[in-house]
Motif scaffolding. Sequence first.
Motif, PDB file in Angstrom:
ATOM      1  N   SER A   1      -6.021   0.337  -0.404  1.00 13.19           N
ATOM      2  CA  SER A   1      -6.607   0.461   1.708  1.00 13.19           C
ATOM      3  C   SER A   1      -5.158  -0.357   2.547  1.00 13.19           C
ATOM      4  CB  SER A   1      -7.881   0.530   1.738  1.00 13.19           C
ATOM      5  OG  SER A   1      -8.413  -0.561   2.102  1.00 13.19           O
ATOM      6  N   GLU A   2      -5.036   0.496   3.194  1.00 12.08           N
ATOM      7  CA  GLU A   2      -4.879  -0.072   5.179  1.00 12.08           C
ATOM      8  C   GLU A   2      -5.629  -1.332   5.540  1.00 12.08           C
ATOM      9  OE1 GLU A   2      -3.493   1.114   9.577  1.00 12.08           O
ATOM     10  OE2 GLU A   2      -3.795   3.322   8.337  1.00 12.08           O
ATOM     11  N   GLU A   3      -7.016  -0.803   5.288  1.00 13.70           N
ATOM     12  CA  GLU A   3      -7.792  -1.858   6.062  1.00 13.70           C
ATOM     13  C   GLU A   3      -7.557  -2.957   5.119  1.00 13.70           C
ATOM     14  OE1 GLU A   3     -12.268  -2.789   7.007  1.00 13.70           O
ATOM     15  OE2 GLU A   3     -11.539  -0.750   5.872  1.00 13.70           O
ATOM     16  N   GLU A   4      -7.501  -3.259   3.706  1.00 12.69           N
ATOM     17  CA  GLU A   4      -7.189  -3.959   2.664  1.00 12.69           C
ATOM     18  C   GLU A   4      -5.844  -5.015   3.179  1.00 12.69           C
ATOM     19  OE1 GLU A   4      -7.131  -5.137  -2.088  1.00 12.69           O
ATOM     20  OE2 GLU A   4      -7.654  -3.197  -1.516  1.00 12.69           O
ATOM     21  N   LEU A   5      -5.410  -4.196   3.023  1.00 10.39           N
ATOM     22  CA  LEU A   5      -3.305  -4.531   3.541  1.00 10.39           C
ATOM     23  C   LEU A   5      -3.687  -5.532   4.469  1.00 10.39           C
ATOM     24  CD1 LEU A   5      -0.217  -3.325   2.726  1.00 10.39           C
ATOM     25  CD2 LEU A   5      -0.151  -4.309   4.806  1.00 10.39           C
TER      26      LEU A   5
ATOM     27  N   TYR B   1       3.098  -4.012   3.598  1.00  5.81           N
ATOM     28  CA  TYR B   1       4.176  -2.484   3.096  1.00  5.81           C
ATOM     29  C   TYR B   1       3.434  -1.537   3.409  1.00  5.81           C
ATOM     30  CZ  TYR B   1       7.997  -5.715   3.306  1.00  5.81           C
ATOM     31  OH  TYR B   1       8.760  -6.687   3.941  1.00  5.81           O
ATOM     32  N   PHE B   2       3.486  -0.745   3.958  1.00  6.88           N
ATOM     33  CA  PHE B   2       3.055   1.071   3.900  1.00  6.88           C
ATOM     34  C   PHE B   2       3.465   1.884   3.012  1.00  6.88           C
ATOM     35  CE2 PHE B   2       0.354  -0.860   7.600  1.00  6.88           C
ATOM     36  CZ  PHE B   2      -1.115  -0.970   7.364  1.00  6.88           C
ATOM     37  N   ILE B   3       4.613   1.585   2.335  1.00  8.24           N
ATOM     38  CA  ILE B   3       5.231   2.775   1.747  1.00  8.24           C
ATOM     39  C   ILE B   3       5.171   3.679   1.660  1.00  8.24           C
ATOM     40  CG2 ILE B   3       7.075   2.734   0.393  1.00  8.24           C
ATOM     41  CD1 ILE B   3       7.270  -0.418  -0.027  1.00  8.24           C
ATOM     42  N   PRO B   4       5.070   5.597   1.956  1.00 11.07           N
ATOM     43  CA  PRO B   4       5.202   6.674   1.679  1.00 11.07           C
ATOM     44  C   PRO B   4       5.863   6.902   0.097  1.00 11.07           C
ATOM     45  CG  PRO B   4       7.030   6.779   2.809  1.00 11.07           C
ATOM     46  CD  PRO B   4       6.839   5.457   2.851  1.00 11.07           C
ATOM     47  N   GLY B   5       5.340   7.265  -1.299  1.00  9.87           N
ATOM     48  CA  GLY B   5       5.887   7.379  -2.254  1.00  9.87           C
ATOM     49  C   GLY B   5       7.061   8.121  -2.029  1.00  9.87           C
ATOM     50  N   ASP B   6       7.390   8.708  -1.430  1.00  7.16           N
ATOM     51  CA  ASP B   6       8.454   9.712  -1.460  1.00  7.16           C
ATOM     52  C   ASP B   6       9.727   9.095  -0.174  1.00  7.16           C
ATOM     53  OD1 ASP B   6       6.587  10.270   0.847  1.00  7.16           O
ATOM     54  OD2 ASP B   6       6.981  12.405   1.180  1.00  7.16           O
TER      55      ASP B   6
ATOM     56  N   TYR C   1       0.788  -0.871  -0.240  1.00  8.62           N
ATOM     57  CA  TYR C   1       0.299  -0.021  -0.077  1.00  8.62           C
ATOM     58  C   TYR C   1       1.115   1.175  -0.097  1.00  8.62           C
ATOM     59  CZ  TYR C   1      -3.031   3.579   1.504  1.00  8.62           C
ATOM     60  OH  TYR C   1      -4.271   4.791   1.626  1.00  8.62           O
ATOM     61  N   MET C   2       0.485   2.272  -0.921  1.00  5.18           N
ATOM     62  CA  MET C   2       1.856   3.172  -1.214  1.00  5.18           C
ATOM     63  C   MET C   2       0.821   4.209  -1.467  1.00  5.18           C
ATOM     64  SD  MET C   2       5.156   2.890  -3.768  1.00  5.18           S
ATOM     65  CE  MET C   2       5.662   1.602  -3.167  1.00  5.18           C
ATOM     66  N   ILE C   3       1.248   5.413  -0.886  1.00 11.74           N
ATOM     67  CA  ILE C   3       0.187   6.873  -1.152  1.00 11.74           C
ATOM     68  C   ILE C   3       1.805   7.715  -1.409  1.00 11.74           C
ATOM     69  CG2 ILE C   3      -1.962   5.920   0.586  1.00 11.74           C
ATOM     70  CD1 ILE C   3      -0.231   7.346   2.236  1.00 11.74           C
ATOM     71  N   GLY C   4       1.493   9.209  -2.121  1.00  8.47           N
ATOM     72  CA  GLY C   4       1.993   9.559  -2.270  1.00  8.47           C
ATOM     73  C   GLY C   4       2.024  10.041  -4.047  1.00  8.47           C
TER      74      GLY C   4
ATOM     75  N   VAL D   1       3.741  -5.271   8.385  1.00 12.87           N
ATOM     76  CA  VAL D   1       2.496  -6.157   8.975  1.00 12.87           C
ATOM     77  C   VAL D   1       2.577  -7.652   8.411  1.00 12.87           C
ATOM     78  CG1 VAL D   1       0.030  -6.744   9.096  1.00 12.87           C
ATOM     79  CG2 VAL D   1       0.821  -4.113   8.674  1.00 12.87           C
ATOM     80  N   THR D   2       2.728  -8.443   9.039  1.00 12.52           N
ATOM     81  CA  THR D   2       3.892  -9.924   9.480  1.00 12.52           C
ATOM     82  C   THR D   2       2.332 -10.569   9.838  1.00 12.52           C
ATOM     83  OG1 THR D   2       4.611  -9.658  10.932  1.00 12.52           O
ATOM     84  CG2 THR D   2       5.911  -9.282   9.063  1.00 12.52           C
ATOM     85  N   ASN D   3       2.065 -12.020   9.058  1.00 13.64           N
ATOM     86  CA  ASN D   3       1.597 -13.094   9.933  1.00 13.64           C
ATOM     87  C   ASN D   3       2.426 -13.841  10.038  1.00 13.64           C
ATOM     88  OD1 ASN D   3       0.149 -15.113   9.438  1.00 13.64           O
ATOM     89  ND2 ASN D   3      -1.039 -14.556   8.041  1.00 13.64           N
ATOM     90  N   SER D   4       1.715 -13.786  11.817  1.00 10.65           N
ATOM     91  CA  SER D   4       1.681 -14.587  12.799  1.00 10.65           C
ATOM     92  C   SER D   4       3.371 -16.030  12.649  1.00 10.65           C
ATOM     93  CB  SER D   4       2.291 -14.435  14.387  1.00 10.65           C
ATOM     94  OG  SER D   4       0.281 -15.689  13.716  1.00 10.65           O
TER      95      SER D   4
END
Length: 349
Positions: A78-82, A95-100, A51-54, A117-120
């Motif tokens: 979206s973060e929720e979908e991830l 991964y939440f990654i900023p575009g910049d 999930y990347m924004i920017g 965010v990892t799966n145990s």
Amino acid sequence: MIQLPHLLYLTVKRYFKNPLFLLSVLFMPVFTFMLSNYTPNEDDGLQVAIYMIGEDKDDLLSTLDSSESIMNFIIVDSEEELRTMVGKGQAECGYFIPGDLLDHYMDGEKKNLVTVVTNSSSSFPSVINTTIYSMFYSKLSEKLITRYLTTQSAISSCYPNLFSAKDVHTLYRKYLDRGSTFSFSYANQPNVSVETSSANMILTPLPGLLVVLLLISGFSGALSYYQDADNPIYHKALVRAVSIAVPLVLSLIPTYLCLCYFTNLRAEVESVAGYLNLFARLLFYVILCFFLLFLLSTFVKNRNFVYAFLPMYTMGCLLFSPVFIDITRYLPVLRAFSFLFLPTWYLAI
């Protein structure tokens, strides 16, 4: 007195009536064709949600899309979908990654930029972290060297117009893409450029597997001796020699053709001399197989010992010869030991 032509005829006829031997010989070209036409499924590999924004995210996303790896990147909205995908096990991690992201690195910010965010139940996050970082590092290093050459170095202060950002980009891509900065030397494949695609990685152990199958075909000749050891004719050295040599020679032809097909796919041989050298190496290997099995049948008379030895020896070939990996790269002390297994003589010369 045994006449050699008649003995050869009877032995060849015997093996052509042996369905197990015929199956092993026919398996070689079928196996080669199947591997060479392997097309990886898009769902194969490790699933990683991104999930990347920017505003600058497109450049980073294209880096992930163009990469060749064992990971498949799933771009979510979206973060929720991830979090849902990771929680349900549909992705190893997210991964939440900023575009910049790279701009933050350029400004000296290195912490708390990316959220993972990892799966145990997953055991791969550390591997995925390193791989993703290496993908982005080529982009980051280009930015760093561009800034250095155009604004920060002594060269830029003395000759401000010597390098433009466009010039640096062109040179950087040239040296990075053509391997002029660094390169990988593939064992037993000198001066060969190999594309690291999934299909090529699948094909890499093919020569080793083929020569192991060739050795197994020779085992059938040795086993025929032990099955008929009570027959006085098999006590004669010539009969045993022919019984072992015939399956090796019959298997030599399809093995050689499969190896020629493989080398042609990989563009490893470009001349007739190269194919002759390939045949000479294979013939040398067949001679080694013959002498091993002939000596075994001469000095070892215990049938049960041989029945136990042959599968164990085959397993040793797969482990200690460079069929899948070259274990001597990690344990050099085993190099001399690996030559006890005949495929090493073909793969390492």
